[in-house]
Design an enzyme around this catalytic site. Structure first.
Site, PDB file in Angstrom:
ATOM      1  N   HIS A 205      -7.151  -3.896 -50.152  1.00 34.41           N
ATOM      2  CA  HIS A 205      -6.678  -3.861 -48.757  1.00 34.41           C
ATOM      3  C   HIS A 205      -6.091  -2.513 -48.340  1.00 34.41           C
ATOM      4  O   HIS A 205      -5.844  -2.276 -47.164  1.00 34.41           O
ATOM      5  CB  HIS A 205      -5.712  -5.018 -48.464  1.00 34.41           C
ATOM      6  N   THR A 242     -13.057 -18.682 -61.448  1.00 36.51           N
ATOM      7  CA  THR A 242     -14.265 -18.355 -60.678  1.00 36.51           C
ATOM      8  C   THR A 242     -13.967 -17.177 -59.747  1.00 36.51           C
ATOM      9  O   THR A 242     -12.954 -17.163 -59.056  1.00 36.51           O
ATOM     10  CB  THR A 242     -14.719 -19.584 -59.852  1.00 36.51           C
ATOM     11  N   CYS A 329       8.129  -4.547 -47.086  1.00 33.69           N
ATOM     12  CA  CYS A 329       8.861  -5.386 -48.029  1.00 33.69           C
ATOM     13  C   CYS A 329       8.262  -6.776 -47.957  1.00 33.69           C
ATOM     14  O   CYS A 329       8.031  -7.300 -46.880  1.00 33.69           O
ATOM     15  CB  CYS A 329      10.323  -5.369 -47.619  1.00 33.69           C
TER      16      CYS A 329
HETATM   17  N1  PLP Z   1       0.797  -0.133 -55.970  1.00 30.26           N
HETATM   18  C1  PLP Z   1       1.060   0.558 -54.845  1.00 30.26           C
HETATM   19  C2  PLP Z   1       1.315   2.032 -54.942  1.00 30.26           C
HETATM   20  C3  PLP Z   1       1.086  -0.090 -53.616  1.00 30.26           C
HETATM   21  O1  PLP Z   1       1.353   0.601 -52.509  1.00 30.26           O
HETATM   22  C4  PLP Z   1       0.840  -1.496 -53.576  1.00 30.26           C
HETATM   23  C5  PLP Z   1       0.923  -2.231 -52.297  1.00 30.26           C
HETATM   24  O2  PLP Z   1       1.840  -2.032 -51.518  1.00 30.26           O
HETATM   25  C6  PLP Z   1       0.561  -2.170 -54.765  1.00 30.26           C
HETATM   26  C7  PLP Z   1       0.555  -1.457 -55.947  1.00 30.26           C
HETATM   27  C8  PLP Z   1       0.303  -3.654 -54.812  1.00 30.26           C
HETATM   28  O3  PLP Z   1      -0.982  -3.946 -54.312  1.00 30.26           O
HETATM   29  P1  PLP Z   1      -1.445  -5.444 -53.991  1.00 30.26           P
HETATM   30  O4  PLP Z   1      -0.959  -5.723 -52.603  1.00 30.26           O
HETATM   31  O5  PLP Z   1      -2.942  -5.416 -54.081  1.00 30.26           O
HETATM   32  O6  PLP Z   1      -0.861  -6.330 -55.016  1.00 30.26           O
END
Ligand code: PLP
Length: 386
Positions: A205, A242, A329
């Site tokens: 995302h 799955t 957050c």
């Molecule tokens: N690592 C970093 C640097 C991020 O900015 C984020 C999301 O904010 C994540 C990990 C976590 O990603 P996910 O939302 O796919 O768990």
């Protein structure tokens, strides 16, 4: 508020790309990719096409990509003391994370809390290499190997870490390096085959794909972490369940576009420059955090003297502009930034984060500038009247 909203919060999540949306919709009716019949094989093709696209984004091999429900799950899988190398068991006795890492690394995954050590960062947000070297030199190898996990680029400041250098330090002591490349993907080139990192973590995302899907990509598959999600043999036993075919298809489509966007970051960099010029002009005493460090071409993190970032964020929101005060957050409320604190700032005011993407337009930057001017003008007249 009049007119269309302006989205300048790409580091929280990027808008869903039309190609990713189409891929998700096309794949929604796909069948079980583990089934051997024609329907299953068609679903398998969708998954494997996406795997190729994700691997290509980081110059990796498709067979070294393991899909998971997001970067957080990927981190929780990799941050474990228990690994295998072929049939042999391998034990890591301590995890070293950077104090400015995302909470998914900071939590230490499956390491007991007492076995997770935080390495500090400089005032510019860069991992303290001397501190890391000292910690690794003091590591007791008799108990097990060291596992180091750092981010390639920070989600709040955009600071790009010297991961090659960090890799050299980690390899010198026979450790493993896991790099959270979530914010770096599609913004700076990444090469898992270069050998500095053992694994890269990606999230769909943040590059315009759907939420709830991510991956870890290995430099090889010689050494693998004990699976976090156990059960069936999907993802070669590294992540049971799955596969979420539709989300994986969307991730693959976004990865393809992100690879192309890599060649077009110059425009984004120019726009970032314009944002910073506007901040300096309207607020000559504003602090642009980590200004002197190498940073992503899309992120500006700044503190407005005398104004809480949270208050400014609400004012921008009312003016139709979405940006954030620190990181998004999970609870929806704005907490103190552990990144600013790690950099040695007292964080009483917090900081505003503007993060743009390939779809951001010049006129949106103009609207940001106009809103900033108006917010600061109103604040000045309010304090003059008081
Ligand atoms: N690592 C970093 C640097 C991020 O900015 C984020 C999301 O904010 C994540 C990990 C976590 O990603 P996910 O939302 O796919 O768990």
């Amino acid at each position: 508020m009049v007119g269309k909203r302006i989205y300048l919060d790409y580091n929280a999540t990027a808008p869903l790309l039309p190609a990713a949306r189409a891929a998700v919709i096309d794949a929604l009716e796909a069948f079980n990719p583990s089934s051997v019949h024609a329907e299953g094989r068609a679903a398998r093709r969708i998954v494997e096409d996406a795997r190729q696209a994700v691997a290509a984004l980081v110059n990796g091999r498709p067979e070294h990509v393991v899909f998971a429900s997001g970067a957080t799950e990927a981190a929780s899988t990799l941050l474990t003391p228990d690994w295998t190398m072929g049939r042999a068991r391998l034990r890591f006795s301590r995890a070293y994370v950077s104090a400015a890492d995302h909470p998914s690394l900071l939590s230490g995954g499956r390491f007991p809390a007492g076995q997770v050590e935080r390495i500090g960062v400089t005032r510019n947000g860069l991992v303290d290499l001397d501190g890391l070297e000292r910690a690794l030199a003091a590591h007791d190898k008799v108990r097990g190997l060291p596992l180091v996990a750092v981010h390639a680029a920070n989600n709040e400041t955009g600071v790009i870490q010297p991961v090659e250098e960090i890799g050299r330090l980690v390899k010198a002591v026979g450790g493993v390096l896991i790099v959270d490349a979530v914010q770096a993907a599609g913004r700076i080139p990444l090469d898992v085959s270069a050998g500095y990192a053992d694994f890269l973590i990606l999230s769909s995302h943040k590059i315009g794909g759907p939420k709830g899907i991510g991956a870890f990509v290995g430099a090889s598959d010689l050494m693998m972490p004990a699976a976090l999600v156990t059960g069936g043999g999907q993802e070669k036993g590294h992540r049971a369940g799955t596969e979420n075919v539709a989300a994986i298809a969307g991730f693959g489509a976004a990865a393809r576009e992100a690879a192309t966007a890599l060649g077009e970051t110059a425009t984004m960099r120019l726009m970032r420059g314009r944002i910073e010029d506007a901040i300096r002009q309207v607020l000559p005493d504003a602090v642009i955090h980590a200004e002197a460090a190498p940073r992503l071409p899309n992120t500006v993190f700044f503190t407005i003297p005398g104004m809480k970032a949270e208050t400014a964020q609400i004012a921008f929101d009312l003016a139709g502009i979405a940006l954030s005060a620190g990181s998004a957050c999970s609870s929806g409320k704005v907490g103190p930034s552990h990144v600013l604190q790690a950099m040695g700032f007292d964080d009483a005011l917090g900081a505003l984060r503007v993060s743009i993407g390939p779809q951001t337009q010049e006129k949106e930057i103009d609207a940001f500038t106009a809103a900033l001017e108006s917010i600061i003008r109103r604040r000045k007249s309010a304090s003059a009247a008081a």
